[in-house]
Design a protein around this motif. Structure first.
Motif, PDB file in Angstrom:
ATOM      1  N   LEU A  27      49.827  28.436  46.446  1.00  3.95           N
ATOM      2  CA  LEU A  27      48.637  29.289  46.419  1.00  3.95           C
ATOM      3  C   LEU A  27      47.705  28.889  45.284  1.00  3.95           C
ATOM      4  CD1 LEU A  27      46.917  31.648  47.343  1.00  3.95           C
ATOM      5  CD2 LEU A  27      48.378  33.181  45.995  1.00  3.95           C
ATOM      6  N   THR A  28      48.245  28.631  44.089  1.00  6.29           N
ATOM      7  CA  THR A  28      47.378  28.294  42.955  1.00  6.29           C
ATOM      8  C   THR A  28      46.688  26.947  43.156  1.00  6.29           C
ATOM      9  OG1 THR A  28      49.272  27.365  41.712  1.00  6.29           O
ATOM     10  CG2 THR A  28      48.704  29.675  41.311  1.00  6.29           C
ATOM     11  N   GLU A  29      47.369  25.997  43.792  1.00  7.14           N
ATOM     12  CA  GLU A  29      46.729  24.712  44.080  1.00  7.14           C
ATOM     13  C   GLU A  29      45.585  24.897  45.069  1.00  7.14           C
ATOM     14  OE1 GLU A  29      49.622  21.862  45.331  1.00  7.14           O
ATOM     15  OE2 GLU A  29      50.384  21.525  43.291  1.00  7.14           O
ATOM     16  N   TYR A  30      45.774  25.803  46.028  1.00  4.09           N
ATOM     17  CA  TYR A  30      44.697  26.095  46.977  1.00  4.09           C
ATOM     18  C   TYR A  30      43.508  26.738  46.256  1.00  4.09           C
ATOM     19  CZ  TYR A  30      42.118  28.014  50.929  1.00  4.09           C
ATOM     20  OH  TYR A  30      41.118  28.326  51.821  1.00  4.09           O
ATOM     21  N   LEU A  31      43.801  27.687  45.362  1.00  3.57           N
ATOM     22  CA  LEU A  31      42.731  28.364  44.633  1.00  3.57           C
ATOM     23  C   LEU A  31      41.985  27.409  43.707  1.00  3.57           C
ATOM     24  CD1 LEU A  31      44.506  31.732  43.733  1.00  3.57           C
ATOM     25  CD2 LEU A  31      42.782  31.343  45.507  1.00  3.57           C
ATOM     26  N   ASP A  32      42.681  26.398  43.197  1.00  2.00           N
ATOM     27  CA  ASP A  32      42.011  25.384  42.382  1.00  2.00           C
ATOM     28  C   ASP A  32      40.977  24.612  43.207  1.00  2.00           C
ATOM     29  OD1 ASP A  32      43.313  25.912  39.991  1.00  2.00           O
ATOM     30  OD2 ASP A  32      44.926  24.477  40.365  1.00  2.00           O
ATOM     31  N   ARG A  33      41.339  24.331  44.453  1.00  2.00           N
ATOM     32  CA  ARG A  33      40.450  23.546  45.318  1.00  2.00           C
ATOM     33  C   ARG A  33      39.388  24.415  45.988  1.00  2.00           C
ATOM     34  NH1 ARG A  33      45.523  21.721  47.109  1.00  2.00           N
ATOM     35  NH2 ARG A  33      45.175  22.828  49.074  1.00  2.00           N
ATOM     36  N   HIS A  34      39.768  25.674  46.278  1.00  2.03           N
ATOM     37  CA  HIS A  34      38.870  26.573  47.010  1.00  2.03           C
ATOM     38  C   HIS A  34      38.838  27.941  46.320  1.00  2.03           C
ATOM     39  CE1 HIS A  34      39.234  23.543  50.189  1.00  2.03           C
ATOM     40  NE2 HIS A  34      40.543  23.677  50.108  1.00  2.03           N
ATOM     41  N   PRO A  35      38.153  28.058  45.198  1.00  5.99           N
ATOM     42  CA  PRO A  35      38.091  29.353  44.497  1.00  5.99           C
ATOM     43  C   PRO A  35      37.512  30.445  45.397  1.00  5.99           C
ATOM     44  CG  PRO A  35      37.186  27.583  43.144  1.00  5.99           C
ATOM     45  CD  PRO A  35      37.369  27.013  44.519  1.00  5.99           C
ATOM     46  N   LEU A  36      38.125  31.614  45.376  1.00 15.88           N
ATOM     47  CA  LEU A  36      37.623  32.715  46.178  1.00 15.88           C
ATOM     48  C   LEU A  36      36.304  33.239  45.592  1.00 15.88           C
ATOM     49  CD1 LEU A  36      40.937  34.701  46.717  1.00 15.88           C
ATOM     50  CD2 LEU A  36      39.634  33.515  48.473  1.00 15.88           C
ATOM     51  N   PRO A  37      35.343  33.570  46.429  1.00 18.03           N
ATOM     52  CA  PRO A  37      34.098  34.165  45.920  1.00 18.03           C
ATOM     53  C   PRO A  37      34.407  35.435  45.127  1.00 18.03           C
ATOM     54  CG  PRO A  37      33.859  33.519  48.217  1.00 18.03           C
ATOM     55  CD  PRO A  37      35.314  33.376  47.891  1.00 18.03           C
ATOM     56  N   GLY A  38      33.846  35.544  43.945  1.00 16.05           N
ATOM     57  CA  GLY A  38      34.084  36.717  43.112  1.00 16.05           C
ATOM     58  C   GLY A  38      35.293  36.591  42.205  1.00 16.05           C
ATOM     59  N   MET A  39      36.096  35.531  42.394  1.00 14.13           N
ATOM     60  CA  MET A  39      37.288  35.350  41.561  1.00 14.13           C
ATOM     61  C   MET A  39      36.902  34.898  40.157  1.00 14.13           C
ATOM     62  SD  MET A  39      40.677  32.948  42.200  1.00 14.13           S
ATOM     63  CE  MET A  39      39.924  31.402  41.659  1.00 14.13           C
TER      64      MET A  39
END
Length: 253
Positions: free
Chosen positions: A43-55
């Protein structure tokens, strides 16, 4: 280390719960477990590549990920057209996370980064090495050999800036914390506490048994990221002499 493919099953037991008014907590299980950590890391690797809007940021732990967000920015993302009502920012974000987990491949290619850390064992740098050896009824050289033969998975960074919480230490050198913590432990000190080993990145109080010290700087405030170690890294320690320590320290500075 070669690229490896791991299987991850994002089952229905994952819990997503509010964590205050501007954060959500995604729990993949309980305890310290490499398989749970694979889910955290995916999950964290995904968030690194695709940050969620508002994160704003995410915080990885042993078995969970906390996402801190701006509620106003998140609420701007989606409106329930059917009911004509704004959805709660928590609802919007938790739905997005569920969708991400559903889309993440069950086969994930992962190459852990190997970070080799030089350590000068014993002496003034490792005042508790002899105690660790006596406690486990082992020669000092055997303690060093066991410690350097391990491969240590970094589960999370916490307690102090750049401090790695790792798993993988042999129970043969497991040693309880000191009864009386030290008021000041030098940066770079390598210690053991129970079944864990770690490195103090900055000068701080602590109660771990100190077995050595590394000249390598783990916390580098001018770098981005400032922590040398990251969740998912694999640490390998190797022994150096005091002379090599001094030379290495000079190069670092």
């Amino acid at each position: 280390m070669k690229l490896s493919q791991i299987s991850i099953n994002f089952d229905s037991d994952i819990e997503i719960i509010p964590f205050g008014e501007s954060a959500i907590l995604i729990e993949f299980g309980k305890g310290i477990d490499p398989k749970i950590h694979q889910k955290v890391n995916a999950l964290t690797e995904y968030l690194d590549r695709h940050p969620l809007p508002g994160m704003i940021e995410y915080i990885a732990a042993f078995s969970s990920v906390t996402i801190v967000y701006d509620p106003i920015q998140v609420k701007k993302l989606q409106v329930d057209a059917v009911l004509g009502k704004d959805q709660l920012s928590y609802t919007i974000l938790s739905t997005s996370v569920r969708e991400i987990l559903a889309k993440l491949s069950h086969k994930v290619d992962h190459t852990p980064r190997i970070v080799e850390i030089p350590v000068c064992y014993g002496g003034e740098f490792g005042p508790d090495l002899e105690y660790v050896a006596e406690y486990n009824q082992l020669p000092i050289d055997e303690v060093i050999k066991i410690h350097t033969n391990g491969q240590y998975l970094v589960y999370m960074i916490g307690f102090a800036p750049g401090f790695p919480y790792v798993g993988g230490m042999s129970e043969k050198i497991s040693t309880p914390r000191r009864q009386s913590p030290r008021m000041s432990i030098p940066a770079g000190s390598v210690g053991i506490a129970g079944m864990q080993t770690g490195v103090y990145p900055i000068e701080t109080p602590g109660g771990w048994q100190l077995i050595g010290r590394t000249p390598l700087e783990l916390f580098r405030p001018n770098d981005n990221p400032p922590s040398l170690l990251q969740s998912g890294d694999v640490i390998r320690f190797y022994p150096i002499s005091q002379k090599e320590y001094t030379e290495y320290k000079g190069e670092e500075q």
